[in-house]
Scaffold this motif. Structure first.
Motif, mmCIF file in Angstrom:
data_model
loop_
_atom_site.group_PDB
_atom_site.id
_atom_site.type_symbol
_atom_site.label_atom_id
_atom_site.label_comp_id
_atom_site.label_asym_id
_atom_site.label_seq_id
_atom_site.Cartn_x
_atom_site.Cartn_y
_atom_site.Cartn_z
ATOM 1 N N GLU A 154 7.577 -5.158 8.686
ATOM 2 C CA GLU A 154 6.319 -5.777 8.305
ATOM 3 C C GLU A 154 6.161 -5.819 6.788
ATOM 4 O OE1 GLU A 154 2.657 -5.676 10.997
ATOM 5 O OE2 GLU A 154 2.163 -4.268 9.398
ATOM 6 N N SER A 155 6.893 -4.980 6.099
ATOM 7 C CA SER A 155 6.949 -4.975 4.638
ATOM 8 C C SER A 155 8.227 -4.225 4.279
ATOM 9 C CB SER A 155 5.713 -4.281 4.044
ATOM 10 O OG SER A 155 5.788 -2.882 4.228
ATOM 11 N N GLN A 206 7.600 -0.698 5.710
ATOM 12 C CA GLN A 206 7.029 -0.490 7.035
ATOM 13 C C GLN A 206 7.919 -1.126 8.090
ATOM 14 O OE1 GLN A 206 3.007 -2.090 6.402
ATOM 15 N NE2 GLN A 206 2.225 -0.058 6.875
ATOM 16 N N PHE A 223 8.648 -1.307 12.355
ATOM 17 C CA PHE A 223 8.229 -1.029 13.723
ATOM 18 C C PHE A 223 9.446 -1.100 14.640
ATOM 19 C CE2 PHE A 223 4.316 -2.298 11.733
ATOM 20 C CZ PHE A 223 3.336 -1.536 12.364
ATOM 21 N N LEU A 279 5.976 3.392 14.169
ATOM 22 C CA LEU A 279 5.854 2.875 12.808
ATOM 23 C C LEU A 279 6.492 3.877 11.862
ATOM 24 C CD1 LEU A 279 4.811 1.114 10.478
ATOM 25 C CD2 LEU A 279 2.588 2.249 10.726
ATOM 26 N N TRP A 280 7.483 3.405 11.105
ATOM 27 C CA TRP A 280 8.207 4.252 10.160
ATOM 28 C C TRP A 280 7.799 3.885 8.743
ATOM 29 C CZ3 TRP A 280 11.457 7.862 12.398
ATOM 30 C CH2 TRP A 280 11.783 7.648 13.734
ATOM 31 N N ASP A 281 7.471 4.893 7.946
ATOM 32 C CA ASP A 281 7.158 4.686 6.533
ATOM 33 C C ASP A 281 8.406 5.014 5.724
ATOM 34 O OD1 ASP A 281 6.230 4.724 3.888
ATOM 35 O OD2 ASP A 281 4.228 5.352 4.503
ATOM 36 N N ARG A 333 8.806 4.790 2.541
ATOM 37 C CA ARG A 333 8.546 5.272 1.177
ATOM 38 C C ARG A 333 8.630 6.782 1.102
ATOM 39 N NH1 ARG A 333 2.771 2.523 0.594
ATOM 40 N NH2 ARG A 333 2.704 3.504 2.652
ATOM 41 N N ARG A 357 12.130 9.865 5.034
ATOM 42 C CA ARG A 357 11.479 8.773 5.756
ATOM 43 C C ARG A 357 11.162 9.245 7.169
ATOM 44 N NH1 ARG A 357 15.657 7.143 2.596
ATOM 45 N NH2 ARG A 357 15.333 5.397 1.157
ATOM 46 N N CYS A 360 8.464 8.840 10.988
ATOM 47 C CA CYS A 360 7.519 8.115 11.821
ATOM 48 C C CYS A 360 6.113 8.601 11.500
ATOM 49 C CB CYS A 360 7.847 8.347 13.299
ATOM 50 S SG CYS A 360 6.670 7.630 14.442
ATOM 51 N N LYS A 392 -3.561 -1.413 15.747
ATOM 52 C CA LYS A 392 -2.932 -0.305 15.024
ATOM 53 C C LYS A 392 -3.919 0.781 14.631
ATOM 54 C CE LYS A 392 0.284 -3.558 12.929
ATOM 55 N NZ LYS A 392 0.674 -4.194 11.663
#
Length: 389
Positions: free
Chosen positions: A274-275, A278, A280, A290-292, A294, A298, A300, A338
């Protein structure tokens, strides 16, 4: 000073603080307020809080040609599950279809061919016959992706075909010795994954493999980062390896593993960026994650669990608050907000005794299309549910 004497920029600022019901009432006061209320700037704040209005979290407008007021109206129907369900296409043989949307075109794979179907303008209904067919595989098409200039497909014959969308030219990429389960393409880069336990890096201007990456497990899904500098692979999780790994494109090296608590067989079937930070994912373990990317490490940051313990074959997001998922039993499509952990809406598309998974789903501002084993289902959310005059 009368309200009508205020400068327009001040009026727009005031109107943007109202909810949609107040705006509807205000629009009936006079012609001037009707004109002001119908401007996109008034509805932008409301649209960002609704599901599937085309306003992404970054502020990008995906559907600039559709007035925001109309999109907010339709968004209420997405949220409340109000739609008209139809089956525009059926076929007799059970298949594993895949589909993509591109403006008013729907691309659907059926066996070895991919058909491009026009949508009737203003209705979303499909023409029964494709206006163009992309062929060339000797086996079934497993996956395909669209770019502005090409359609790229992977088949059970182990081949990747690159079709030009502007001419009759096509190119064959050979290298995998088993079916190509997944692929993605961005900025001239192609990543493919196969049952032969390898991922391969290709470029559009060459028919030769740029890199071969041993995966030691069947590869079910791949996704290229929006920056095109890295990509993620999802495997069957049948070996003692994390099924989710991030790879550097230039060095063809694994940057990191995502997660360590996957049970054996918890393969990753679909994933969506999604970015750049981000990601999914979904799969056999019944979770959307959803994994971040940053964070260090890293990890979930959110999970949504399929309540009926069904594997999740596919997901799609609106870039803001909504996720749609397709389950492995009875053609169940679910909508998720979400901001919440529980399912918002669900639709059972199949009533057959032998159930079919939702192999792929795609949605526009007003329609959702879901591909099952023997049919393509359509849900039209432009129903007269909320009256905004």
């Amino acid at each position: 000073m009368l309200l009508s004497q205020l400068p327009e920029d001040v009026l727009y600022h005031i109107l943007s603080c109202l909810d949609y019901k107040s705006l509807c009432r205000l629009s009936q006061v006079c012609k001037r307020t009707y004109y002001l209320v119908n401007r996109d700037v008034v509805w932008r704040k409301i649209a960002k809080e609704c599901l599937n209005t085309g306003i992404t979290r970054s502020g990008t407008d995906i559907y600039p040609h559709i007035p925001l007021k109309e999109r907010v109206k339709v968004a209420q129907n997405w949220c409340d599950g109000v739609c008209k369900k139809t089956i525009p296409l059926k076929w007799k043989t059970k298949l594993l279809p895949w589909l993509q949307l591109d403006r008013d075109l729907l691309f659907l794979s059926q066996a070895a061919d991919i058909g491009a179907y026009h949508q009737h303008q203003g209705t979303g209904r499909l023409h029964r016959s494709p206006y163009e067919i992309y062929s060339g595989h000797k086996g079934d098409v497993c996956r395909f992706v669209l770019t502005d200039s090409h359609l790229i497909s992977g088949g059970s014959d182990g081949k990747i075909l690159v079709h030009s969308r502007k001419s009759d030219m096509s190119m064959e990429l050979s290298g995998h010795n088993q079916e190509v389960n997944c692929l993605d393409s961005k900025d001239g880069l192609i990543i493919s994954g196969s049952r032969d336990r390898t991922a391969r890096i290709w470029t559009l201007n060459s028919s030769c493999t740029r890199r071969i990456i041993p995966m030691y497990d069947r590869v079910w899904s791949v996704a290229i980062s929006p920056t095109s500098s890295s990509f993620v692979t999802g495997t069957a999780c049948c070996e003692n390896l994390s099924p989710l790994r991030i790879w550097d494109v230039e060095r063809s090296e694994c940057v990191c593993n995502l997660g360590s608590q996957f049970r054996r067989g918890a393969g990753v079937l679909d994933m969506v960026f999604e970015s750049p930070f981000q990601l999914f994912t979904c799969g056999y373990d019944t979770y959307i994650r959803l994994w971040d990317l940053r964070l260090n490490p890293r990890k979930c940051v959110m999970e949504w669990e399929e309540p009926h313990d069904s594997a999740l074959y596919c997901i799609q997001t609106d870039g803001n608050h909504m996720i749609a998922s397709g389950s492995s039993y009875y053609g169940v499509v679910r909508f998720w907000d979400k901001r919440k952990t529980e399912c918002l809406q669900f639709f059972q598309l199949s009533s057959d005794p032998v159930s079919s998974p939702v192999y792929c789903l795609r949605f526009s501002s007003s329609h959702l299309y879901a591909a099952l084993a023997t049919s393509l289902h359509s849900m039209d959310f432009r129903q007269n549910h909320i009256h905004i005059r």
